[in-house]
Design an enzyme around this catalytic site. Sequence first.
Site, PDB file in Angstrom:
ATOM      1  N   LYS A   1       0.871  -1.187   0.000  1.00 48.56           N
ATOM      2  CA  LYS A   1       0.000   0.000   0.000  1.00 48.56           C
ATOM      3  C   LYS A   1       0.903   1.231   0.000  1.00 48.56           C
ATOM      4  O   LYS A   1       1.431   1.621   1.025  1.00 48.56           O
ATOM      5  CB  LYS A   1      -0.928   0.010   1.219  1.00 48.56           C
ATOM      6  CG  LYS A   1      -1.995   1.104   1.136  1.00 48.56           C
ATOM      7  CD  LYS A   1      -2.933   1.042   2.331  1.00 48.56           C
ATOM      8  CE  LYS A   1      -4.134   1.960   2.138  1.00 48.56           C
ATOM      9  NZ  LYS A   1      -3.787   3.332   1.813  1.00 48.56           N
TER      10      LYS A   1
ATOM     11  N   ARG B   1      -3.768   8.221  -5.501  1.00 50.87           N
ATOM     12  CA  ARG B   1      -4.429   7.319  -6.440  1.00 50.87           C
ATOM     13  C   ARG B   1      -4.680   8.051  -7.752  1.00 50.87           C
ATOM     14  O   ARG B   1      -5.200   9.172  -7.776  1.00 50.87           O
ATOM     15  CB  ARG B   1      -5.764   6.863  -5.825  1.00 50.87           C
ATOM     16  CG  ARG B   1      -6.528   5.800  -6.616  1.00 50.87           C
ATOM     17  CD  ARG B   1      -6.108   4.426  -6.205  1.00 50.87           C
ATOM     18  NE  ARG B   1      -6.960   3.399  -6.787  1.00 50.87           N
ATOM     19  CZ  ARG B   1      -7.941   2.791  -6.127  1.00 50.87           C
ATOM     20  NH1 ARG B   1      -8.216   3.131  -4.869  1.00 50.87           N
ATOM     21  NH2 ARG B   1      -8.645   1.837  -6.701  1.00 50.87           N
TER      22      ARG B   1
ATOM     23  N   GLU C   1       3.212   2.038   4.364  1.00 50.37           N
ATOM     24  CA  GLU C   1       1.897   2.309   4.967  1.00 50.37           C
ATOM     25  C   GLU C   1       1.161   1.033   5.338  1.00 50.37           C
ATOM     26  O   GLU C   1       0.456   0.987   6.342  1.00 50.37           O
ATOM     27  CB  GLU C   1       1.047   3.138   4.007  1.00 50.37           C
ATOM     28  CG  GLU C   1      -0.251   3.622   4.636  1.00 50.37           C
ATOM     29  CD  GLU C   1      -1.081   4.471   3.695  1.00 50.37           C
ATOM     30  OE1 GLU C   1      -2.135   4.962   4.115  1.00 50.37           O
ATOM     31  OE2 GLU C   1      -0.673   4.632   2.534  1.00 50.37           O
TER      32      GLU C   1
END
Length: 977
Positions: free
Chosen positions: A406, A411, A553
Amino acid sequence: MSDDGGEEEQQETKKFFVDRAKTGRAACKKCKQKLDSGELRLAKSGFNPFGPGPMKMWHHVACLFEAFGKQRATTAKIETPDDIDGWSDLDEDDQKEILTYLPKCKDWKPTAKTSSKDKEDKSSKGKAKTEKGKTPKDKEKDKSDKSKNDSTSVSKDGHKDDTFREFRRLCAALSETDSYTGKTALVKDFFTKGTDGSNFKGDLNLWCRLLLPGAVKRVYNLQSKQLIKLFSKIFRTDQDEMLEDLEQGDVAETVRVFFEKSKHLQPAKKSNLTIQDIDKFLEELSGMTKEDEQTHHFKQMAKRCTSNDLKMIVRLVKHDLRINAGPKHILEAIHPDAYQAFQTSRDIDSVLQKAVGKGGDTKSSKTSLKISASVMTPVLPMLAEACKSVEQAMKKCPNGMYSEIKYDGERVQVHKRGNEFKYFSRSLKAVMPHKVKKFEEYIPLAFPHAKDLILDSEVLLVDVNTGKPLPFGSLGKHKQNEYKDANVCLFVFDCIYYNGEALLDKPMQERRRILEQNMNEVPNRIMFSEMEEIHSPKDLANMITKVLKLGLEGLVLKDLMSIYEPGKRHWLKVKKDYLFGGAMADSADLVVLGAWFGTGQKGGMMSVFLMGCFDPNRKVWCTVTKVHTGHDDKTLERLQDELDMVKISKEASKVPDWLICTKTMIPDFVARDPKAMPVWEITGAEFTKHEVHTAAGISIRFPRVTKIRDDKTWETATSLPELKELFKTSKENQDFTLPSYGDDDTDNKQSDAVSSTSSSPRKQSPKKNAKVTAADTGAKKLNTQKKKTDLFDDDSDDDTDIEEECTAKIMKTDEASGSGSPYKISCTPDTTPKRKTQSDNDDDICDDYNCDQSTDIECSPIKRRKPDQQFNSNYIIKKPLLDIFTGVKLVLPNCDPQDRRLLERFFVAYGGEVLKTSQMQESTHVIHLEDSAVNEFISDWPRSARHVMARWLWDSIKLQELQNASKYTVTLPARSF
């Protein structure tokens, strides 16, 4: 030519001029007041001492006509509109306003504003018409009417179904309806029956666009304060008064109130607007960037509005109708599949075209509205829900999973069609060009055979020397200059469209195969996201430990056979603050230093709080974070009176000397005395760095209030040196060890998938212990506190002494009370407690405890299991604590706050519920931290509650088994039954 020259000569002889003020710098020659930007004004020509040509002396319209009344009869004045240069450029409403001052011209009809093209046609061809005797304007109107007839709606011009008043009425009804089904039913009823109760005759497409301003956005670039500035000019009201009213949190309501108070511009008595009028107004507004243009545009619309009309228009501009209804409520009222189709395409026009027939009637609910992804139209991204344990992940992904890194970036959805590229953010907005502009060079290299495609990816900055991602927030344009050896890199993790084929319905495994077959990595520019295929709990636990130790993350987990479902949260995300019941999240005890007004339902209340810490070296307070979540409504209401604040309205000059605060963090209120303010435990995903905060730049990401620390003052709260130590410990010395998973038989794999929350508290991040030290002792070293709180290290051999002491206290209490004890505890290690009947009430007692009366063995203290189910080591060792503790209601009497906090956190993580002491009658278990506590309140506890020593709970968690539980289990006698 001669005509043009004559017209120019005629214009030169005109002595009066009209237009709208451009900059707001000119002042009226009569009243000396400024002529606001966008305000209608008149001028008369006068001698120009600075050069050739007349000088224009501008006036308010009323001021100039007032001056005419006092001048000599021979002095020139405006007799008719022909005396005014610029008259034909005015809107009809402006012409009407000036005609009110010309009583002799009451029969003068206002003329429409003439465009430059019309002027050209007039000078060269006069009022020539088309072959059919129609002007160009008539022809354009016919074209517009034709497009309306070709639309999916059967809107009739002027029908009541399209009035803006009906739009407001439906919005009011939706806002008053709480249930989801109720909102959908309201919309469906209106779109079916219309206003006359027979059938809907409005423009369905336009209705949906206006009901969903947040989903189908126009961009206006008008924030609340800018709107206040515009309307204060239009209403000629005090801007500061409007800003003060804005503190209630609703700019639309503020505009309505001051519209009704305005003496310069009065609301219309009746609403005559249509939704077509509003749509045209909004479309034109979206193309305006200059303040005077926007002011004039709003003023012309306001003249036609009631106060409620204008209020709703402002809400449309703000993309928030305050009806608590989104695309799901509205579109499902049209067709059951409409919302899902909209999730895929985000094209409301194509959805309605499929959902509504040519006659305007909605299609049958049995008709599928399958709409696939299309290039250049954004697809709502698939999302992930929080995953709190390995066991949960294995259950959600029974086919195995891809475990992906992640990345802590942004995004981005990439669309390519030929040489054309588009980039959409998670919210489907266009991505800032400086973040993605270089990808157009590298995507063709990475996908040499791709004609068109849609990629799901993450963009972030990477170090070109090490290949490691740079910290969150480094993508900012000014930040990139700080990292010289870094490139913006696109990490691709999914492909949902490739060369004419939509891949949404293909399983994840197939989509990944297509991606790998067609993509070539461009180092540090276009890269695959790092992933592993996982099938066992052990491999997943190792992967989690690995990524968290690397400082990443977390992970995103995707079932191998899952399809891409836009907008659905069917993936899983693992982050450190989700594990161990949140025990690994970073937290600090901070002091409330200030607050901001909330918006919406929290308007007019302090609902966003500025949290900070004390710097003992400089004797000042520093800001750490702002927090707006964690308080329920009742607590928030109580805080309005309890917090002693001083209102400064974000004015930098009013910030007190004791507070070091950047301009962006200046609040609406500051504490009168920070040393008298409460201490709150603030928990977040991690400690991070942010230049807007002054505590050495340390802040907390995704902060929330987890506890009001009534037991602490500013002196025992986290100070700046302690916060620095917490930050250092969080980043450098993290222990992410998860439970070990054995290589058992395939049949036992699922039962061995122990919850990752079952790791002992000793396995939590050392920063947590450091935090407790910093908050509670201030001066002690971190390792000192660790020794104190490490409740799992108690492996001493004095268990028998504790057991005998507990039994003695119970028997002593029984003798003093004179009552017969229903149970006599025989505490023998690794055996089950024996029960001997000593009362005539055994039947009742056994019913309460759910015991098997045919045996002489007491029930298990957890879930009241029967003897044949308890203390079987072969069974218990395999059983996750999540199953054992689920449903247990726990009370913790007389606990030390520090120990209580640990107990609460871990017990809730195992599925239990911690009750307040006042709820003891509902409890199933009572946990005692000290042996002396078992004597207190014996008669007050329900006879069904089990009394357990805390060490039994710790050992149960530590060992993942219950064979030694009997050693620490104590059942107290009740005084009466």
